[in-house]
Design a protein around this motif. Structure first.
Motif, PDB file in Angstrom:
ATOM      1  N   ASP A 117      14.764   7.785   7.892  1.00 36.74           N
ATOM      2  CA  ASP A 117      13.623   7.939   8.789  1.00 36.74           C
ATOM      3  C   ASP A 117      13.836   7.048  10.001  1.00 36.74           C
ATOM      4  O   ASP A 117      14.585   6.077   9.946  1.00 36.74           O
ATOM      5  CB  ASP A 117      12.314   7.571   8.067  1.00 36.74           C
ATOM      6  CG  ASP A 117      11.110   8.204   8.762  1.00 36.74           C
ATOM      7  OD1 ASP A 117      11.256   8.695   9.887  1.00 36.74           O
ATOM      8  OD2 ASP A 117      10.016   8.208   8.165  1.00 36.74           O
ATOM      9  N   GLY A 118      13.178   7.405  11.081  1.00 41.49           N
ATOM     10  CA  GLY A 118      13.172   6.547  12.261  1.00 41.49           C
ATOM     11  C   GLY A 118      14.436   6.586  13.091  1.00 41.49           C
ATOM     12  O   GLY A 118      14.645   5.700  13.917  1.00 41.49           O
ATOM     13  N   GLN A 119      15.249   7.605  12.891  1.00 44.03           N
ATOM     14  CA  GLN A 119      16.452   7.669  13.721  1.00 44.03           C
ATOM     15  C   GLN A 119      16.105   7.701  15.206  1.00 44.03           C
ATOM     16  O   GLN A 119      16.800   7.110  16.018  1.00 44.03           O
ATOM     17  CB  GLN A 119      17.282   8.895  13.355  1.00 44.03           C
ATOM     18  CG  GLN A 119      17.889   8.774  11.984  1.00 44.03           C
ATOM     19  CD  GLN A 119      18.829   9.928  11.665  1.00 44.03           C
ATOM     20  OE1 GLN A 119      19.298  10.619  12.548  1.00 44.03           O
ATOM     21  NE2 GLN A 119      19.090  10.123  10.394  1.00 44.03           N
ATOM     22  N   VAL A 120      15.032   8.373  15.543  1.00 40.43           N
ATOM     23  CA  VAL A 120      14.672   8.441  16.958  1.00 40.43           C
ATOM     24  C   VAL A 120      14.245   7.085  17.510  1.00 40.43           C
ATOM     25  O   VAL A 120      14.289   6.868  18.715  1.00 40.43           O
ATOM     26  CB  VAL A 120      13.549   9.468  17.239  1.00 40.43           C
ATOM     27  CG1 VAL A 120      14.086  10.869  17.191  1.00 40.43           C
ATOM     28  CG2 VAL A 120      12.397   9.273  16.299  1.00 40.43           C
ATOM     29  N   THR A 139       9.509   4.883   1.074  1.00 41.36           N
ATOM     30  CA  THR A 139      10.183   3.610   1.375  1.00 41.36           C
ATOM     31  C   THR A 139      10.926   3.698   2.699  1.00 41.36           C
ATOM     32  O   THR A 139      10.841   2.807   3.542  1.00 41.36           O
ATOM     33  CB  THR A 139      11.177   3.255   0.256  1.00 41.36           C
ATOM     34  OG1 THR A 139      10.490   3.250  -0.984  1.00 41.36           O
ATOM     35  CG2 THR A 139      11.789   1.891   0.510  1.00 41.36           C
ATOM     36  N   ALA A 140      11.634   4.800   2.884  1.00 38.76           N
ATOM     37  CA  ALA A 140      12.344   4.970   4.152  1.00 38.76           C
ATOM     38  C   ALA A 140      11.352   4.972   5.307  1.00 38.76           C
ATOM     39  O   ALA A 140      11.580   4.361   6.345  1.00 38.76           O
ATOM     40  CB  ALA A 140      13.143   6.272   4.136  1.00 38.76           C
ATOM     41  N   ARG A 141      10.245   5.629   5.099  1.00 38.65           N
ATOM     42  CA  ARG A 141       9.271   5.725   6.173  1.00 38.65           C
ATOM     43  C   ARG A 141       8.721   4.352   6.557  1.00 38.65           C
ATOM     44  O   ARG A 141       8.700   3.974   7.728  1.00 38.65           O
ATOM     45  CB  ARG A 141       8.123   6.658   5.778  1.00 38.65           C
ATOM     46  CG  ARG A 141       7.260   7.091   6.966  1.00 38.65           C
ATOM     47  CD  ARG A 141       5.942   7.746   6.531  1.00 38.65           C
ATOM     48  NE  ARG A 141       6.096   8.646   5.411  1.00 38.65           N
ATOM     49  CZ  ARG A 141       6.560   9.879   5.503  1.00 38.65           C
ATOM     50  NH1 ARG A 141       6.908  10.364   6.668  1.00 38.65           N
ATOM     51  NH2 ARG A 141       6.666  10.627   4.426  1.00 38.65           N
ATOM     52  N   LEU A 174       8.223  -0.341  10.105  1.00 38.77           N
ATOM     53  CA  LEU A 174       8.088  -1.783  10.313  1.00 38.77           C
ATOM     54  C   LEU A 174       9.272  -2.380  11.058  1.00 38.77           C
ATOM     55  O   LEU A 174       9.125  -3.361  11.778  1.00 38.77           O
ATOM     56  CB  LEU A 174       7.896  -2.494   8.970  1.00 38.77           C
ATOM     57  CG  LEU A 174       6.553  -2.204   8.291  1.00 38.77           C
ATOM     58  CD1 LEU A 174       6.437  -2.967   6.984  1.00 38.77           C
ATOM     59  CD2 LEU A 174       5.388  -2.536   9.199  1.00 38.77           C
ATOM     60  N   SER A 175      10.435  -1.813  10.891  1.00 36.47           N
ATOM     61  CA  SER A 175      11.588  -2.392  11.584  1.00 36.47           C
ATOM     62  C   SER A 175      11.701  -1.862  13.003  1.00 36.47           C
ATOM     63  O   SER A 175      12.287  -2.503  13.862  1.00 36.47           O
ATOM     64  CB  SER A 175      12.885  -2.073  10.834  1.00 36.47           C
ATOM     65  OG  SER A 175      13.184  -0.696  10.923  1.00 36.47           O
ATOM     66  N   ARG A 216       0.823  -1.195   0.000  1.00 38.26           N
ATOM     67  CA  ARG A 216       0.000   0.000   0.000  1.00 38.26           C
ATOM     68  C   ARG A 216       0.873   1.267   0.000  1.00 38.26           C
ATOM     69  O   ARG A 216       0.612   2.215  -0.724  1.00 38.26           O
ATOM     70  CB  ARG A 216      -0.915  -0.004   1.232  1.00 38.26           C
ATOM     71  CG  ARG A 216      -2.394   0.075   0.874  1.00 38.26           C
ATOM     72  CD  ARG A 216      -3.229   0.028   2.137  1.00 38.26           C
ATOM     73  NE  ARG A 216      -3.065  -1.224   2.858  1.00 38.26           N
ATOM     74  CZ  ARG A 216      -2.853  -1.314   4.176  1.00 38.26           C
ATOM     75  NH1 ARG A 216      -2.767  -0.227   4.912  1.00 38.26           N
ATOM     76  NH2 ARG A 216      -2.727  -2.502   4.753  1.00 38.26           N
ATOM     77  N   ALA A 217       1.901   1.230   0.824  1.00 36.15           N
ATOM     78  CA  ALA A 217       2.729   2.437   0.940  1.00 36.15           C
ATOM     79  C   ALA A 217       3.387   2.793  -0.386  1.00 36.15           C
ATOM     80  O   ALA A 217       3.532   3.960  -0.731  1.00 36.15           O
ATOM     81  CB  ALA A 217       3.796   2.245   2.010  1.00 36.15           C
TER      82      ALA A 217
END
Lengths: 349, 349
Positions: free
Chosen positions: A239-242, A115-117, A122-123, A99-100
């Motif tokens: 994305d998601g570094q935090v 894709t990065a998001r 998910l990871s 979907r993304a």
DNA sequence: TTTAGCACTCTGGCCGTGCGAGTGCTAACG
DNA sequence: CGTTAGCACTCGCACGGCCAGAGTGCTAAA
């Protein structure tokens, strides 16, 4: 000696148990725990003996005397290479990925960002995607378009299907026709060449020819050369570094800072990722294998993505060395495939 | 009562001393310290009395009984509005700013990125720059260029001097001439209009006219509408977020996380910045004035930057409430001016 | 070869203590 | 009446000692 000590089935199972347990609890794991939680049919004492062996051969280590064991980098390496099975990605997650990425977009940058998001989401770790490059691509066409008196828009069209635009300044005003002529000439010389073959020498050569032909183009072609060089740099989307700050290993602010600084300073990351892209398939880089001190307690799972067999870029997930490898490896592989597919659909019209 | 208690000169000096000291030490400051470090010519006891008054009227607060005082948000507000003097930016720093922005680039995105970098570097806090928008701009010209059978490159030229490109998919193959015709028609209708006037109703109208004229353009014009809408979104460039992790108030990983998450989720930040852009001049937003819990212990110093009196965007620095306001306010103002100048030079050819 | 038992070790949490910084109050002072 | 000195009081914090728990390695027996 000189021989690698035999890794029999039981040692393997114990290494697996220790790794699995440590991955999910983040606490050193002792013989008692293993005996209780994983039924290997042997007593803690036996496990202790085996663990002592594993430690001696470097697969496990002890944070301090009389603590439990944790896997060493070598242990993780063995686990990743020979023990772990990829944990299949759930249908729900697959659907989410589809979907993304499935939204009808033409803009590659947006897809890569998405894709990065999704990968970070998910990871639950930090995700990085190297935007597609076209070193393997072929120069198809260049167009020059006047914007105002001293500005020209360069449009570079590369096969498969990339468009890059770039503004350049010119010292003189060029008419639309002059620009078209220059572009035509460049197209004659460059069309069909692979980008990696368009070196500075070729450009210099062309420039000289054009200089004879028309001195107006001086600034223009120089800018184009710069442009061709610069645009080879791949951009990194992240994305998601935090997410990493949630991991117990980064509760210590100093460690967190050093990793985040490493990410901010993205050259090293770029070379790590593009290194992974050269290998093909999923690569797992554990701790100091990455060769950078700040990554000492991190691992990266990366994979290139391909369009029609041509590697266009790479993506990866960075988490603590104590990472859910089985889950992340499967996820990275899947997302890389999906991204490849989506790009294929878009680029190969 | 009902009246604001008088803020006499001595109270002011004491509030100033407390704030200055707390800003540089990050530790609650006591009467003794003030008497020692700032020679007000009075004894600690007197200062204690004054501090008790200041606390009662809400300018100071005590983290706990028998600790020193720290400024409250109200205290910072008073400090910023009535006490502090801008600390002039050193010549060296000015030079650095000039050098960073002076490189001859035509690409606005690169300049904006560089602005964020230099602002973060000089402030040692986190810096954000909202890229220039052209809501105030004027539509100058559109060009349509075929890329391949189903892809068209839209080039939108906006006055002053912006170029935006966008790829769109078309259901049918359009020839170069057809595209030129469509572009010509659009230019006739749109050229000279301010972007904010090009609403969806006007576009729908044009679309209907064009539908009569040539049904091929359906997908094209729809994409253009989307494009016009989307491109109004300003992008945020940021740098130096990790700088905040050096501040003692963010040693607590939970606080650090909440702030970094706030940054990652950049909608709120965007509205904060663009809010600041509407006011004009340097704005200081202290703690919860920002209206967002994660920003409770942060302040933002922001300013719009202008090209020929037209506000094109905004930039800002986010640090702890205990921020070097006098330094940062001057810095933000200066960088905003510089960015405005550079853009003016580029855009107003 | 495996297991049970045991002595030993090390960490982490808990508690009490003392110190230092700072306050508020009161009384004296100019 | 504002200012100052003195003093008792209050916290927070760092330090050190202590205990419990988890885990180990070794030895001897099964």
């Amino acid at each position: 000696m000189g021989f690698q000590p035999v890794m029999d089935a039981r040692k393997k199972r114990i290494l697996e148990a220790v790794t699995d347990d440590y991955i999910s609890t983040a606490e050193p794991v002792g013989s008692r725990t293993i005996a209780r939680r994983y039924n290997l049919g042997v007593s803690p004492a036996t496990i202790r003996n085996e663990m002592a062996d594993l430690e001696e051969s470097g697969y496990l280590e002890q944070p301090h005397t009389s603590a439990g064991r944790i896997p060493s980098e070598k242990g993780y390496r063995f686990y990743v290479d020979f023990i772990m099975k990829r944990k299949p990605v759930s249908e729900e997650e697959r659907a989410r990925i589809r979907r993304a990425l499935a939204e009808r977009r033409r803009e590659i940058d947006l897809i890569v960002e998405e894709t990065a998001r999704i990968l970070a989401y998910l990871s639950r770790y930090a995700a990085f995607v190297l935007s597609p490059i076209s070193r393997a691509g072929v120069f198809r066409r260049i167009e020059l378009m006047p914007v105002d008196g001293q500005t020209v828009l360069v449009v570079l069209i590369i096969d498969p299907g990339f468009v890059r635009t770039h503004l350049i300044a010119t010292s003189r005003t060029l008419t639309r026709e002059q620009l078209a002529n220059i572009a035509e000439f460049l197209n004659l010389r460059l069309a069909g060449l692979s980008l990696s073959h368009i070196g500075s020498s070729l450009l210099r050569e062309i420039k000289e020819e054009l200089d004879d032909y028309n001195t107006l183009v001086d600034a223009a072609i120089e800018a184009i050369a710069r442009f061709l060089e610069n645009r080879h740099e791949e951009q990194i989307y992240s994305d998601g570094q935090v997410n990493l700050l949630e991991q117990p290993e980064f509760q210590d602010i100093l460690k967190a800072r050093s990793v985040l600084e490493f990410f901010a300073e993205d050259d090293a990351l770029r070379s790590l990722l593009s290194g992974a892209a050269e290998v093909g398939g999923v690569t797992v880089t554990i701790g100091r294998e990455a060769g950078h001190p700040s990554m000492g307690m991190c691992s990266m799972v990366s994979a290139p993505y391909e369009v029609r067999g041509v590697r266009m870029g790479a993506l990866g997930v960075v988490g603590p060395t104590r990472m859910h490898y089985s889950r992340v490896v499967a996820l990275v592989e899947l997302v890389a495939e999906n991204l490849g597919d989506v790009l294929t659909r878009i680029l190969v019209t």
